[in-house]
Design an enzyme around this catalytic site. Structure first.
Site, PDB file in Angstrom:
ATOM      1  CG  ASP A  78      -1.968   1.048   1.204  1.00 47.51           C
ATOM      2  OD1 ASP A  78      -2.296   1.532   0.100  1.00 47.51           O
ATOM      3  OD2 ASP A  78      -2.464   1.414   2.282  1.00 47.51           O
ATOM      4  CD  GLU A 101      -0.121   5.437  -4.072  1.00 46.44           C
ATOM      5  OE1 GLU A 101       0.221   5.715  -2.904  1.00 46.44           O
ATOM      6  OE2 GLU A 101      -0.727   4.406  -4.365  1.00 46.44           O
ATOM      7  CG  ASP A 108      -8.053   4.765  -0.038  1.00 47.55           C
ATOM      8  OD1 ASP A 108      -7.932   3.522   0.023  1.00 47.55           O
ATOM      9  OD2 ASP A 108      -7.272   5.548   0.525  1.00 47.55           O
TER      10      ASP A 108
HETATM   11  C1  GLC Z   1      -4.883   3.341   2.541  1.00 47.80           C
HETATM   12  C2  GLC Z   1      -5.323   2.135   1.733  1.00 47.80           C
HETATM   13  C3  GLC Z   1      -6.451   1.437   2.447  1.00 47.80           C
HETATM   14  C4  GLC Z   1      -6.003   1.051   3.842  1.00 47.80           C
HETATM   15  C5  GLC Z   1      -5.549   2.282   4.605  1.00 47.80           C
HETATM   16  C6  GLC Z   1      -4.964   1.931   5.967  1.00 47.80           C
HETATM   17  O1  GLC Z   1      -5.890   4.280   2.550  1.00 47.80           O
HETATM   18  O2  GLC Z   1      -5.670   2.470   0.434  1.00 47.80           O
HETATM   19  O3  GLC Z   1      -6.884   0.324   1.728  1.00 47.80           O
HETATM   20  O4  GLC Z   1      -7.035   0.420   4.528  1.00 47.80           O
HETATM   21  O5  GLC Z   1      -4.544   2.966   3.862  1.00 47.80           O
HETATM   22  O6  GLC Z   1      -3.872   1.115   5.864  1.00 47.80           O
END
Ligand code: GLC
Length: 787
Positions: free
Chosen positions: A404, A407, A475
């Site tokens: 995650d 970017e 998201d």
């Molecule tokens: C980011 C991710 C999401 C995750 C969150 C907490 O927003 O895109 O999927 O739950 O971080 O880790």
């Protein structure tokens, strides 16, 4: 002449007037080089090389190009000699490139002499300072599809985009950029199509034209090469096959990762996680995967566990495994700055973090607070990262990893300064591949540690990501438009080479209405990655959270996903061998049917070879759907429709419009609670009566190792031959033993099919409501069922 004008303009307007654009100019000399030809231009240098008769690469630079390099294409060497030259053209067996010499302009034609695409006659390739742009001719009727994870309508005509991987929490349905950048598109006009992959990782801009009179479109980058691949295969599937030949294809996924996946940001403890898993089993709702979001870590430090909330992780993972669950854990790239913390100490000692000029590591704030960021573009850093999974993850029994914030995201929407340095360049050229390289590090490391297929998921992407990871669309919002956009994102990612894709069901950023939840869960069956996820403060999203009767429906929906797994798995094999996505936007098959480019139908897609899925929002109870040419059966009722027309069909919440192709073959299995269960040993082979024959490749392997790469699989061609009233299962290929000892052939849409022969011996077909079925023993030898 142009230069003189520029000088004059400067003289006229005085200081402060900037130079105008510079064109590549005339061809001065042509040399032959490995795999092609080099063009010395008035203001630049170009090479044209070929990788096959249908794949040509064009590199145009101001001066001689630097060493060849790509994050996306592993083998840049053109093997073989496909290009030949005449006075004013280059050609292969499949395409011809007419060369304008004064100025340098390229026109691509197919073997029949139809123009596929050409440089814009006036503008061609130009520079404004370091900014390089290719202006291209746009046909009046041209449609554009693809360009990776981009919002908006299916047809990119009239849209413009920037590639700049961005943490886009709660993005709008037309917001750009979001998380991924895949600069590959297909243009379709008249009776032709072609593909272009612009392999430049910087902040690429594409503008696919706008006004009715527009006759040009363009793509370019703030610096670097005009480096693009031109794909001249005659069909869209052929173009995708060639694009994925260059950028790679997805490996077979672990079978368990194709089951239902339950996630939530906010499973706060071992207790809660185990309880959720137990409820799935008590309620007999199938599932394979449960997730740990950031709470499992000690102060959000990557490669650690919070042993207060999650004591004895190995014991917990064993308990989950005992219930048939795999655990997938989130992995964030930021390494907390904390002396004494192993990942930080090692990364600092070895100089593994991205730096400012002068050497100080860049510091950005993410979940753990102040962090440094590994330079994933370095092979030694990737190897180090990969090895870190051993103690904290793979030794515990974890086989799934969720990359995650890559970017890379900095909290508060802050931007990493573009001058931050990586091994291969500054952030300006690395931002769009940071996620790709992180996913690669995680994949390569865990693959080695596990010695079996890891499941790997990433948010940020670049071309070629399919080799390392599945992608989810970040998201999203709990809104109907977002659910529909989500399918366009998956379909575009699929066309752009990435078959294993999914989205947060039923919206990450807030609470979904009950109807939206049900609709999204039923649509989710037709996403390669079937994953439910939501954010920490939202209502709980597990399938039983919306009332008893809805829970029964959720069970049916997830049961159906499990029944479909043999079909889905066989589709993954197609993706693995030809690049053909699982989710196929309609232009892939119906390229020259103008209806498929209309916004009203732009979200429809084929799921595998034989299903047509029409996403309908949760408020529309009778939907207008476009059924392409041919005949179709509604999956839920077997009602037959003639295609090539719009049909108005009921779309109540519990009956999503999904259709099966007449003549289509779909292998199914019995309902199981997770993919580690054996099921009843019967392959349910459904066939829908059609006028035209069809053939289908069924595929099976052990679902977890790489022995399929050595040929250890079971593959079987199945043919439906209506003219001869028979279904033929060709001899099974490969040494792998299928887990299905029996076959139940189910024929839909037929009448009077009582008497059958199986390999010439009389048998009996049983009528069950609308279908006939025949039971038979499975054997690897050819089987003919005739009626
Ligand atoms: C980011 C991710 C999401 C995750 C969150 C907490 O927003 O895109 O999927 O739950 O971080 O880790």
């Amino acid at each position: 002449m142009k230069r003189v004008c520029l000088l004059l303009a400067g003289a006229c307007f005085g200081a402060g007037v900037h130079a105008q654009s510079v064109q590549a100019g005339k061809v001065q000399k042509i040399d032959s080089i490995e795999g092609g030809y080099a063009f010395h231009l008035e203001n630049g240098y170009a090479t044209i090389t070929a990788y096959s008769p249908t794949i040509v690469r064009i590199r145009i630079t101001r001066s001689r190009p630097e060493a060849d390099f790509s994050y996306a294409v592993d083998d840049l060497t053109p093997h073989g000699h496909y290009l030949k030259k005449t006075e004013d053209a280059l050609y292969t067996d499949s395409i011809r490139i007419a060369i304008g010499k004064s100025p340098f302009r390229l026109t691509f034609l197919n073997a029949q002499g139809d123009t596929l695409n050409s440089d814009d006659p006036d503008l061609g390739v130009s520079w404004e300072g370091d900014q390089v742009t290719s202006y291209r001719h746009m046909a009046m009727d041209e449609h554009f599809i693809g360009w990776g994870e981009k919002t908006g309508p299916l047809d990119r005509r009239g849209q413009s985009f920037v590639n700049w991987n961005t943490d886009a929490f709660g993005y709008g349905v037309n917001q750009d950029p979001i998380y991924g950048s895949i600069p590959f598109f297909i243009g379709v006009h008249g009776s032709v199509s072609y593909g272009i992959f612009f392999d430049n990782t910087r902040k690429v801009l594409a503008n696919f034209g706008g006004g009715v009179d527009d006759d040009k479109y363009y793509f370019g980058a703030p610096a670097g090469e005009m480096n693009y691949y031109f794909f001249g295969a005659s069909t869209v599937p052929g173009i995708i096959e060639d694009y994925t030949k260059m950028t790679g294809r997805a490996p077979m996924p672990p079978l368990w990762s194709l089951g239902y996946q339950q996630c939530r940001w906010g499973y706060m403890s071992r207790y809660e996680l185990l309880q959720v898993a137990e409820i799935f089993r008590q309620k007999k709702i199938p599932a394979d995967v449960i997730y740990c979001d950031i709470q499992y870590m000690d102060h959000y430090k990557v490669f650690t566990w919070d042993l207060q909330k999650f004591p004895d992780p190995k014991g917990m993972i064993d308990s989950l495994r005992g219930m048939g669950f795999d655990l997938v854990t989130i992995i964030d790239p930021g390494v907390k700055i904390e002396p004494g913390y192993k990942a930080y100490d090692e990364g600092t000692a070895k100089g593994y973090f991205a730096r400012y000029p002068g050497g100080k590591p860049y510091v950005g704030s993410v979940w753990p607070g102040r962090c440094n960021f590994p330079d994933f573009t370095r092979p030694d850093v990737r190897a180090w990262w990969g090895n870190n999974f051993k103690e904290s993850h793979t030794d515990m029994g974890i086989r799934g990893f969720w990359n995650d914030m890559n970017e890379p995201a900095i909290l508060g929407g802050k931007e990493v300064p573009t001058l931050v340095e990586f091994n291969t360049g500054t952030l300006a050229s690395v931002k769009n591949v940071f996620g790709l390289e992180m996913a690669r590090a995680t994949f390569e490391g865990t693959k080695k540690l596990l010695n079996q297929r890891p499941f790997n998921l990433t948010r940020a992407s670049y071309a070629g990501v399919q080799k390392y990871s599945a992608v989810w669309t970040g998201d999203n919002n709990p809104q109907d438009e977002h659910m529909l956009l989500g399918y366009r994102l998956l379909n575009s990612l699929g066309l752009s080479g990435v078959p294993f894709v999914g989205m947060d069901i039923a919206g990450f950023s807030g609470d979904a209405s009950p109807d939206l939840f049900l609709r999204w869960m039923s649509l989710g069956v037709y996403a390669p990655l079937y994953r439910n996820h939501t954010a920490i403060n939202n209502r709980y999203h597990e399938p039983w959270q919306y009332g008893e009767t809805n829970t029964d429906y959720m069970r049916q929906v997830i049961d159906w996903r499990y029944q479909l797994l043999p079909y889905i798995y066989s589709s993954f094999y197609q993706a693995h061998t030809s690049g053909m996505p699982i989710n196929r936007m309609l232009p892939i098959e119906y390229t020259h049917d103008t209806s498929v480019y209309k916004d009203a139908y732009g979200t429809e897609f084929e799921f595998g070879d034989n299903l047509l899925v029409c996403p309908v929002d949760s408020k529309t109870l009778v939907a207008a759907v476009y059924l392409p040419q041919g005949a179709w059966y509604r999956l839920s009722s077997d009602q037959r429709y003639e295609g090539g027309a719009v049909a108005y069909v009921p779309s109540p919440i519990k009956d999503l419009p999904v259709f099966v192709r007449a003549g289509g073959i779909i292998p199914e299995q019995s309902i199981i609670q997770n993919t580690k269960e054996a099921g009843d040993g019967t392959l349910y082979l459904h066939v829908w009566k059609g006028d035209r024959g069809s053939s289908y490749t069924y595929y099976e392997d052990d679902g977890q190792t790489y022995s399929y790469e050595q040929g250890n699989y079971y593959k079987r061609n199945i043919r439906y031959e209506p003219r001869d009233s028979r279904i033929v299962l060709d001899k099974a290929e490969g040494p792998y033993q299928t887990r299905f000892k029996r076959i139940r052939l189910v024929l839909h849409g037929a009448d009077g099919w009582d008497k059958v022969t199986i390999n010439g011996i009389a048998g009996q077909a049983t009528k069950d409501q609308k279908v006939y079925f025949v039971e038979l023993n499975n054997s690897n030898d050819p089987i003919t069922i005739q009626w």
